[in-house]
Design a protein around this motif. Structure first.
Motif, PDB file in Angstrom:
ATOM      1  N   SER A   1      12.471   0.922 -22.360  1.00  0.00           N
ATOM      2  CA  SER A   1      12.227  -0.293 -21.589  1.00  0.00           C
ATOM      3  C   SER A   1      11.176   0.018 -20.531  1.00  0.00           C
ATOM      4  N   VAL A   2      10.100  -0.780 -20.500  1.00  0.00           N
ATOM      5  CA  VAL A   2       8.976  -0.474 -19.612  1.00  0.00           C
ATOM      6  C   VAL A   2       9.043  -1.397 -18.392  1.00  0.00           C
ATOM      7  N   THR A   3       9.612  -0.849 -17.305  1.00  0.00           N
ATOM      8  CA  THR A   3       9.844  -1.698 -16.140  1.00  0.00           C
ATOM      9  C   THR A   3       8.801  -1.482 -15.042  1.00  0.00           C
TER      10      THR A   3
ATOM     11  N   VAL B   1       8.011 -16.367 -23.835  1.00  0.00           N
ATOM     12  CA  VAL B   1       7.968 -14.921 -23.627  1.00  0.00           C
ATOM     13  C   VAL B   1       8.881 -14.273 -24.654  1.00  0.00           C
ATOM     14  N   VAL B   2       8.401 -13.183 -25.239  1.00  0.00           N
ATOM     15  CA  VAL B   2       9.170 -12.488 -26.278  1.00  0.00           C
ATOM     16  C   VAL B   2       9.461 -11.086 -25.771  1.00  0.00           C
ATOM     17  N   SER B   3      10.722 -10.735 -25.680  1.00  0.00           N
ATOM     18  CA  SER B   3      11.060  -9.403 -25.174  1.00  0.00           C
ATOM     19  C   SER B   3      12.421  -8.977 -25.687  1.00  0.00           C
ATOM     20  N   GLN B   4      12.441  -7.892 -26.422  1.00  0.00           N
ATOM     21  CA  GLN B   4      13.705  -7.350 -26.908  1.00  0.00           C
ATOM     22  C   GLN B   4      14.643  -7.124 -25.724  1.00  0.00           C
ATOM     23  N   SER B   5      14.162  -6.352 -24.743  1.00  0.00           N
ATOM     24  CA  SER B   5      15.014  -5.966 -23.609  1.00  0.00           C
ATOM     25  C   SER B   5      15.194  -7.107 -22.607  1.00  0.00           C
ATOM     26  N   GLY B   6      14.196  -7.963 -22.520  1.00  0.00           N
ATOM     27  CA  GLY B   6      14.214  -9.003 -21.482  1.00  0.00           C
ATOM     28  C   GLY B   6      13.937  -8.442 -20.098  1.00  0.00           C
ATOM     29  N   GLU B   7      13.453  -7.187 -20.027  1.00  0.00           N
ATOM     30  CA  GLU B   7      13.238  -6.538 -18.722  1.00  0.00           C
ATOM     31  C   GLU B   7      11.826  -5.981 -18.565  1.00  0.00           C
ATOM     32  N   THR B   8      10.938  -6.198 -19.504  1.00  0.00           N
ATOM     33  CA  THR B   8       9.592  -5.625 -19.428  1.00  0.00           C
ATOM     34  C   THR B   8       8.817  -6.232 -18.252  1.00  0.00           C
ATOM     35  N   ALA B   9       8.309  -5.369 -17.381  1.00  0.00           N
ATOM     36  CA  ALA B   9       7.737  -5.828 -16.111  1.00  0.00           C
ATOM     37  C   ALA B   9       6.613  -6.836 -16.304  1.00  0.00           C
TER      38      ALA B   9
ATOM     39  N   SER C   1       0.551  -0.124 -37.883  1.00  0.00           N
ATOM     40  CA  SER C   1      -0.298   0.888 -37.244  1.00  0.00           C
ATOM     41  C   SER C   1       0.317   1.370 -35.932  1.00  0.00           C
ATOM     42  N   LEU C   2       0.827   0.433 -35.141  1.00  0.00           N
ATOM     43  CA  LEU C   2       1.478   0.815 -33.872  1.00  0.00           C
ATOM     44  C   LEU C   2       2.668   1.728 -34.149  1.00  0.00           C
ATOM     45  N   LYS C   3       3.486   1.333 -35.110  1.00  0.00           N
ATOM     46  CA  LYS C   3       4.695   2.113 -35.415  1.00  0.00           C
ATOM     47  C   LYS C   3       4.322   3.530 -35.828  1.00  0.00           C
ATOM     48  N   LEU C   4       3.298   3.650 -36.672  1.00  0.00           N
ATOM     49  CA  LEU C   4       2.885   4.977 -37.145  1.00  0.00           C
ATOM     50  C   LEU C   4       2.380   5.838 -35.983  1.00  0.00           C
TER      51      LEU C   4
ATOM     52  N   ALA D   1       3.751 -11.429 -24.535  1.00  0.00           N
ATOM     53  CA  ALA D   1       4.662 -10.313 -24.814  1.00  0.00           C
ATOM     54  C   ALA D   1       3.881  -9.008 -24.824  1.00  0.00           C
ATOM     55  N   CYS D   2       4.579  -7.903 -24.968  1.00  0.00           N
ATOM     56  CA  CYS D   2       3.944  -6.571 -25.031  1.00  0.00           C
ATOM     57  C   CYS D   2       4.284  -5.867 -26.342  1.00  0.00           C
ATOM     58  N   GLY D   3       3.364  -5.042 -26.794  1.00  0.00           N
ATOM     59  CA  GLY D   3       3.631  -4.117 -27.899  1.00  0.00           C
ATOM     60  C   GLY D   3       4.090  -4.823 -29.167  1.00  0.00           C
ATOM     61  N   THR D   4       5.197  -4.332 -29.683  1.00  0.00           N
ATOM     62  CA  THR D   4       5.737  -4.882 -30.924  1.00  0.00           C
ATOM     63  C   THR D   4       6.103  -6.360 -30.772  1.00  0.00           C
ATOM     64  N   ALA D   5       6.608  -6.739 -29.617  1.00  0.00           N
ATOM     65  CA  ALA D   5       6.959  -8.147 -29.388  1.00  0.00           C
ATOM     66  C   ALA D   5       5.697  -9.019 -29.412  1.00  0.00           C
TER      67      ALA D   5
ATOM     68  N   ALA E   1      16.754   3.303 -30.922  1.00  0.00           N
ATOM     69  CA  ALA E   1      15.495   4.012 -31.183  1.00  0.00           C
ATOM     70  C   ALA E   1      14.390   3.386 -30.333  1.00  0.00           C
ATOM     71  N   VAL E   2      13.506   4.224 -29.809  1.00  0.00           N
ATOM     72  CA  VAL E   2      12.413   3.694 -28.987  1.00  0.00           C
ATOM     73  C   VAL E   2      11.516   2.777 -29.835  1.00  0.00           C
ATOM     74  N   ALA E   3      11.265   3.166 -31.068  1.00  0.00           N
ATOM     75  CA  ALA E   3      10.433   2.330 -31.940  1.00  0.00           C
ATOM     76  C   ALA E   3      11.225   1.115 -32.408  1.00  0.00           C
ATOM     77  N   SER E   4      10.704  -0.040 -32.096  1.00  0.00           N
ATOM     78  CA  SER E   4      11.418  -1.280 -32.404  1.00  0.00           C
ATOM     79  C   SER E   4      11.284  -1.655 -33.884  1.00  0.00           C
ATOM     80  N   THR E   5      12.387  -1.976 -34.511  1.00  0.00           N
ATOM     81  CA  THR E   5      12.356  -2.406 -35.917  1.00  0.00           C
ATOM     82  C   THR E   5      13.122  -3.721 -36.086  1.00  0.00           C
TER      83      THR E   5
HETATM   84  C1  F6R Z   1       7.186  -0.369 -30.027  1.00  0.00           C
HETATM   85  C2  F6R Z   1       7.973  -0.954 -28.931  1.00  0.00           C
HETATM   86  C3  F6R Z   1       7.267  -1.516 -27.754  1.00  0.00           C
HETATM   87  C4  F6R Z   1       7.998  -2.751 -27.215  1.00  0.00           C
HETATM   88  C5  F6R Z   1       7.371  -3.234 -25.914  1.00  0.00           C
HETATM   89  C6  F6R Z   1       8.010  -4.504 -25.402  1.00  0.00           C
HETATM   90  O1  F6R Z   1       7.992   0.046 -31.071  1.00  0.00           O
HETATM   91  O2  F6R Z   1       9.182  -0.973 -28.999  1.00  0.00           O
HETATM   92  O3  F6R Z   1       5.935  -1.830 -28.059  1.00  0.00           O
HETATM   93  O4  F6R Z   1       7.963  -3.748 -28.198  1.00  0.00           O
HETATM   94  O5  F6R Z   1       7.476  -2.223 -24.947  1.00  0.00           O
HETATM   95  O6  F6R Z   1       9.371  -4.324 -25.149  1.00  0.00           O
HETATM   96  P1  F6R Z   1      10.319  -5.548 -24.970  1.00  0.00           P
HETATM   97  O7  F6R Z   1      10.391  -6.263 -26.271  1.00  0.00           O
HETATM   98  O8  F6R Z   1      11.651  -4.974 -24.552  1.00  0.00           O
HETATM   99  O9  F6R Z   1       9.720  -6.433 -23.911  1.00  0.00           O
END
Ligand code: F6R
Length: 366
Positions: free
Chosen positions: A362-364, A103-111, A241-244, A57-61, A155-159
């Motif tokens: 969403s980072v595609t 795989v862990v992804s909020q959006s399910g679309e992260t490249a 730390s990432l969130k801050l 996964a990426c980032g918060t996920a 919100a861009v910051a995932s909670t």
């Molecule tokens: C941070 C944040 C990002 C996402 C990352 C993965 O607050 O939102 O780090 O967690 O870009 O995104 P998803 O979960 O959509 O794959």
């Protein structure tokens, strides 16, 4: 649409009790003794055949995946590795037919996460997606899906997506454990009882955030700070730390508390804020001794502990208590004050909380 909140992020932080309840939903049996994951197409034999698990996964996920590793290894005794998706494919990971790739992804679309999913499938592994978007690319391409029912996250910051991912890992870990018989029936029931209490415990944290708000104003005057913790507390520190960084633009570093003295302690100087997580009871004493190391060098320590650990107040400058739960479940509570801290720090600095600079929801692109 913000339901009376000033920002989507604050609204989404407050939606977490509902997100927990919806994600657990009908997945806990009425008698509270087992987890029901009817959506999984895995038979008992399929589960018994899993020799290793990769969480990607990426980032918060990714941070949720670090907790997932801990949860699955503890409950199901299957070896787990957690990787950042943009690194995974390039380190020639050992992916076999008996590997389960999650795989862990909020959006399910992260490249990068989708690329990892496709690489895992190409190698013949079974892929399970934990995602918040029904019908997303990850959901469509994976063999199995656990949907997190956090609802839309604006919100861009995932909670709430992050904490719902934690709930999904608890459910999955328990499900694997009950299938493999790695944990006693009573321990499963005790963990389920702990899960059920989490929503009201989050509500209790959200009831009064004034201490967090005033500490956020203090850190807003600093350019650097540290988060420290051990074990699961360390994984939560990484997310805090990432969130801050993401929304307040204050630089911070999350450090495994016991690792500080191997170099980073050199950066601790008079007045530097250190946010110390000492939630897990089994690591409490060890973390307190690391807190004393930074205190002795002049750090201003904000401790986060479980209710009942009143003696922590003696070793720190300020302390914030979260309700008591099982150590394993504690990240689902301890991250909440950190989310609020980054929110109020961003607010104090006048930044665009919901749309931080340079970032997209969403980072595609890879
Ligand atoms: C941070 C944040 C990002 C996402 C990352 C993965 O607050 O939102 O780090 O967690 O870009 O995104 P998803 O979960 O959509 O794959």
């Amino acid at each position: 649409e913000k339901a009376g909140f000033d920002h989507f992020m604050l609204k989404e932080i407050h939606e977490q009790p509902k997100a927990y309840r919806d994600t657990m939903g009908s997945r806990l049996s009425a008698d509270g003794r087992s987890v029901v994951l009817n959506e999984l197409n895995m038979s008992k034999e399929d589960i018994q055949a899993i020799s290793r698990i990769h969480i990607v996964a990426c980032g918060t996920a990714y941070h949720a995946g670090l907790i997932g590793k801990n949860v699955i290894e503890k409950l199901a005794r299957i070896p787990v590795e957690t990787d950042v998706a943009s690194e995974y494919r390039y380190r020639t990971p050992i992916i076999t037919k008996d590997t389960l790739v999650i795989v862990v992804s909020q959006s399910g679309e992260t490249a990068d996460t989708l690329a990892a999913l496709r690489e895992a499938k190409r190698c013949g592994a079974r892929v399970l997606a934990i995602t918040n978007v029904v019908g997303s690319s990850a959901a469509r391409e994976a063999d199995d899906v656990i949907t997190t029912w956090a609802g839309p996250e604006i919100a861009v910051a995932s909670t709430k997506a992050y904490t719902s991912q934690l709930i999904a890992f608890y459910l999955l870990g328990l499900y694997l454990a009950q299938t493999l018989g790695t944990v006693s029936a009573d321990e499963i029931a005790e963990t389920i009882a702990g899960l059920r209490k989490l929503p009201e415990q989050v509500e209790a944290i959200l009831k009064d955030s004034s201490a967090i708000e005033s500490y956020a104003k203090q850190i807003a005057e600093h350019e650097d700070l540290f988060f420290i913790g051990r074990g699961l507390d360390y994984a939560v520190a990484l997310e805090g730390s990432l969130k801050l960084k993401e929304i307040s633009y204050i630089h911070s570093e999350a450090y495994a508390a016991g690792e500080l003295k191997h170099g980073t302690l050199a950066l601790i100087e008079e007045g530097i804020p250190v946010i110390a997580l000492a939630i897990q009871s089994d690591l409490f004493e060890k973390t307190v001794s690391n807190i004393k190391e930074v205190k002795a060098r002049g750090a201003n320590v904000f401790g986060i502990a479980a209710e009942g650990e009143e003696e922590l107040a003696k070793s720190v400058d300020q302390v914030f208590y979260v309700p008591k739960t099982l150590d394993l479940l504690s990240p689902a509570l301890s991250v909440v004050p950190l989310q609020l801290l980054s929110y109020y720090a961003s607010l104090a600095l006048g930044h665009d909380v919901d749309k931080p600079r340079n970032l997209a929801k969403s980072v595609t692109v890879e």
